[in-house]
Scaffold this active site. Sequence first.
Site, mmCIF file in Angstrom:
data_model
loop_
_atom_site.group_PDB
_atom_site.id
_atom_site.type_symbol
_atom_site.label_atom_id
_atom_site.label_comp_id
_atom_site.label_asym_id
_atom_site.label_seq_id
_atom_site.Cartn_x
_atom_site.Cartn_y
_atom_site.Cartn_z
ATOM 1 C CE LYS A 101 -13.004 7.053 -18.669
ATOM 2 N NZ LYS A 101 -12.878 6.866 -17.264
ATOM 3 C CE1 TYR A 157 -18.117 9.876 -15.458
ATOM 4 C CE2 TYR A 157 -16.809 9.972 -13.450
ATOM 5 C CZ TYR A 157 -17.644 9.279 -14.316
ATOM 6 O OH TYR A 157 -18.005 7.988 -14.022
ATOM 7 C CG ASP A 197 -10.272 15.435 -14.947
ATOM 8 O OD1 ASP A 197 -9.571 14.840 -15.788
ATOM 9 O OD2 ASP A 197 -11.293 14.939 -14.430
ATOM 10 N NE ARG A 234 -2.858 0.460 3.397
ATOM 11 C CZ ARG A 234 -2.092 0.678 4.481
ATOM 12 N NH1 ARG A 234 -1.340 1.764 4.565
ATOM 13 N NH2 ARG A 234 -2.081 -0.185 5.475
HETATM 14 O O1 P1T Z 1 -13.761 6.263 -13.894
HETATM 15 P P1 P1T Z 1 -12.580 6.789 -13.133
HETATM 16 O O2 P1T Z 1 -11.277 6.188 -13.523
HETATM 17 O O3 P1T Z 1 -12.799 6.772 -11.641
HETATM 18 O O4 P1T Z 1 -12.406 8.341 -13.554
HETATM 19 C C1 P1T Z 1 -13.375 9.309 -13.301
HETATM 20 C C2 P1T Z 1 -13.289 10.420 -14.307
HETATM 21 C C3 P1T Z 1 -12.665 11.608 -13.965
HETATM 22 N N1 P1T Z 1 -12.548 12.634 -14.831
HETATM 23 C C4 P1T Z 1 -13.042 12.536 -16.083
HETATM 24 C C5 P1T Z 1 -12.907 13.693 -17.011
HETATM 25 C C6 P1T Z 1 -13.683 11.359 -16.499
HETATM 26 O O5 P1T Z 1 -14.155 11.313 -17.755
HETATM 27 C C7 P1T Z 1 -13.824 10.274 -15.588
HETATM 28 C C8 P1T Z 1 -14.525 9.026 -15.966
HETATM 29 N N2 P1T Z 1 -15.379 9.168 -17.065
HETATM 30 C C9 P1T Z 1 -16.155 8.171 -17.596
HETATM 31 C C10 P1T Z 1 -16.236 6.932 -17.101
HETATM 32 C C11 P1T Z 1 -16.936 8.573 -18.783
HETATM 33 O O6 P1T Z 1 -17.422 7.716 -19.542
HETATM 34 O O7 P1T Z 1 -17.060 9.789 -19.010
#
Ligand code: P1T
Length: 386
Positions: free
Chosen positions: A200, A103, A175, A51
Amino acid sequence: MSDKKMAFNTKTIHGGQEPDKAYGSVMPPIYQTSTYAQSTPGGHRGYEYSRSGNPTRHALEMSLASIENGSFGLAFGSGLAAIDAVMKLLSPGDEVISTNDLYGGSYRLFTRIFEGFGIKFHFVGMQDAGAVEALVNENTKLIWVETPTNPMMNVIDVSAMVAIARKHKLLLAVDNTFATPYLQQPLDMGADIVMHSATKYLGGHSDVVMGALVVNDKDLADRLFFIQNASGAVPGPMDSFLVLRGIKTLHVRMQRHCENGAAVARFLRQHPKVGKVYWPGFEDHPNHEVAKAQMKDFGGMISFIPKGGEFRDAIAIVEALKVFTLAESLGGVESLAGHPASMTHASIPKTEREKSGVVDALVRLSVGIEDVEDLIADLDSALGAF
Ligand code: P1T
């Protein structure tokens, strides 16, 4: 070669990396272990518990820092876990100014978790820097920028936000999920924290959920490393390996995402059954000049509204697509289509999301790196479905 001298396309492959110490393996081994032998209490070789730290995750964290031109990288179990760690820098009574189009999961984390802990969020259209500055008061601690925004593809002027943050001594977090460091490097523009959903484009193959933060300031890094270890939302070694592997092709994938994105955006715009198309590469996009100045290209994310479209038309289109997969998420090699109102942004109340343009007829595309002719033919045929 020192990292600082490497060009971006070299950093994605070599940045922060060195052959493994044991046998010189070129890719770091997947150290699938929770703990490490000690010769005497505290007598370890740099790692004591996974961790707190793991060599495979460390190799990834060095790569993340390198590609974002930062000094410290931190990996988390998801993008939301990375945002959660940033919010834990704050205390009850503190205020945050955030993009109003973001998001849905970030919005849900802010309003349903952290507002309950006494942190106040202001959501504002950040294209208007004056509107952002007007919200600053003595409790404001953080500006949260998402650019381009999900799903409306607004582009926020990061330098303008940096100027406000510096003037009022606020933290500025960006972000960078949609743009990736291939297109823009917010730390170089003066941001304090860069955040990613590494799920992503960084991972790039729709096979991992992960988050990341990159910072320059040592004190800020120490506070975030403390939160990372104390709260414990860390990714495992296998996932760290996969994202590290993904990053090695980020530049070539992004180049193709951008090319295909541009071709798909232009195709949609001239199509008689398509109304509005949201993509920052259009010269008449309201933030096109800012996008041109701060981004290297315009990315592979596009949203659109079928002409005269309603909820059922958007649904008919996304159901009819065959090469595009109807799914949440984005940024993988394969093209995905989504319906934000009922999928990724369903956690935002309808009245709130409609204020920023996320109407029921909106369709969002993550344009992949397939042959673009196949993508266009697929869209053309699906647009015939309503
Ligand atoms: O899904 P995660 O890895 O926890 O990330 C969240 C997140 C944060 N910021 C942005 C700009 C994002 O697009 C996302 C996650 N978005 C999707 C799952 C989506 O389909 O838009």
